[in-house]
Motif scaffolding. Sequence first.
Motif, short mmCIF file in Angstrom:
data_model
loop_
_atom_site.label_atom_id
_atom_site.label_comp_id
_atom_site.label_asym_id
_atom_site.label_seq_id
_atom_site.Cartn_x
_atom_site.Cartn_y
_atom_site.Cartn_z
N LEU A 6 -21.82 -2.74 16.42
CA LEU A 6 -20.37 -2.87 16.40
C LEU A 6 -19.94 -4.13 15.65
N ARG A 7 -20.69 -5.20 15.86
CA ARG A 7 -20.37 -6.44 15.13
C ARG A 7 -20.49 -6.24 13.63
N ARG A 8 -21.55 -5.60 13.21
CA ARG A 8 -21.78 -5.37 11.79
C ARG A 8 -20.65 -4.52 11.22
N ARG A 9 -20.23 -3.51 11.96
CA ARG A 9 -19.13 -2.66 11.49
C ARG A 9 -17.82 -3.45 11.42
N LEU A 10 -17.59 -4.32 12.42
CA LEU A 10 -16.37 -5.14 12.39
C LEU A 10 -16.38 -6.11 11.22
N VAL A 11 -17.56 -6.70 10.99
CA VAL A 11 -17.67 -7.66 9.88
C VAL A 11 -17.37 -6.98 8.56
N LEU A 12 -17.73 -5.73 8.41
CA LEU A 12 -17.45 -5.01 7.17
C LEU A 12 -16.06 -4.39 7.15
N THR A 13 -15.57 -3.96 8.28
CA THR A 13 -14.31 -3.24 8.33
C THR A 13 -13.10 -4.17 8.20
N VAL A 14 -13.12 -5.29 8.90
CA VAL A 14 -11.96 -6.19 8.91
C VAL A 14 -11.63 -6.68 7.49
N PRO A 15 -12.59 -7.18 6.72
CA PRO A 15 -12.22 -7.59 5.35
C PRO A 15 -11.72 -6.42 4.50
N LEU A 16 -12.30 -5.22 4.69
CA LEU A 16 -11.84 -4.07 3.92
C LEU A 16 -10.40 -3.71 4.26
N VAL A 17 -10.02 -3.85 5.52
CA VAL A 17 -8.64 -3.57 5.92
C VAL A 17 -7.69 -4.58 5.27
N PHE A 18 -8.09 -5.85 5.27
CA PHE A 18 -7.26 -6.88 4.64
C PHE A 18 -7.10 -6.62 3.14
N VAL A 19 -8.18 -6.28 2.47
CA VAL A 19 -8.12 -6.01 1.03
C VAL A 19 -7.22 -4.81 0.76
N ALA A 20 -7.38 -3.77 1.58
CA ALA A 20 -6.54 -2.57 1.41
C ALA A 20 -5.07 -2.90 1.64
N ALA A 21 -4.78 -3.73 2.64
CA ALA A 21 -3.39 -4.11 2.91
C ALA A 21 -2.82 -4.92 1.75
N LEU A 22 -3.62 -5.82 1.19
CA LEU A 22 -3.14 -6.60 0.05
C LEU A 22 -2.89 -5.72 -1.17
N LEU A 23 -3.74 -4.73 -1.37
CA LEU A 23 -3.55 -3.85 -2.52
C LEU A 23 -2.33 -2.94 -2.35
N LEU A 24 -2.01 -2.57 -1.13
CA LEU A 24 -0.89 -1.67 -0.90
C LEU A 24 0.46 -2.39 -0.86
N MET A 25 0.43 -3.71 -0.65
CA MET A 25 1.69 -4.46 -0.60
C MET A 25 2.29 -4.57 -2.00
N GLU A 26 3.60 -4.57 -2.06
CA GLU A 26 4.27 -4.75 -3.34
C GLU A 26 4.27 -6.23 -3.71
N PRO A 27 4.02 -6.54 -4.97
CA PRO A 27 4.09 -7.94 -5.37
C PRO A 27 5.53 -8.44 -5.33
N ALA A 28 5.69 -9.70 -5.06
CA ALA A 28 7.03 -10.30 -5.02
C ALA A 28 7.59 -10.36 -6.43
N ARG A 29 8.82 -9.94 -6.57
CA ARG A 29 9.47 -10.00 -7.88
C ARG A 29 10.27 -11.29 -7.99
N SER A 30 10.55 -11.67 -9.23
CA SER A 30 11.26 -12.92 -9.46
C SER A 30 12.71 -12.87 -8.97
N ASP A 31 13.28 -11.67 -8.88
CA ASP A 31 14.66 -11.59 -8.41
C ASP A 31 14.75 -11.64 -6.88
N GLN A 32 13.61 -11.70 -6.20
CA GLN A 32 13.60 -11.79 -4.74
C GLN A 32 13.25 -13.20 -4.30
N GLU A 33 13.89 -14.18 -4.88
CA GLU A 33 13.61 -15.57 -4.53
C GLU A 33 14.17 -15.88 -3.15
#
Length: 94
Positions: A6-33
């Motif tokens: 379970l630890r090994r799966r968590l160690v691999l899963t948690v970073p993958l979830v963070f990377v996926a969340a970062l990729l799915l988020m919209e980048p901040a635009r300059s007009d959204q200051e």
Amino acid sequence: MLVPCLRRRLVLTVPLVFVAALLLMEPARSDQEAGTAIPAESRPCVDCHAFEFMQRALQDLKKTAYNLDTRTETLLLQVEKRNLCDCVTANLLN
């Protein structure tokens, strides 16, 4: 045996979830200051401020150059005067 797996799966899963969340988020635009938006008409012109700054800097450089030129002329006149005085004194002694 189950805990290390379970630890090994968590160690691999948690970073993958963070990377996926970062990729799915919209980048901040300059007009959204952050903060309130100031209309372009009331904002100071950056180029105008830069131009005024450069004008002041050029005036300061001109003043400095003039002062240095004046000081150089004064020092040259003092040297010439000293040389003339030395020549006159040397001629009087001979």
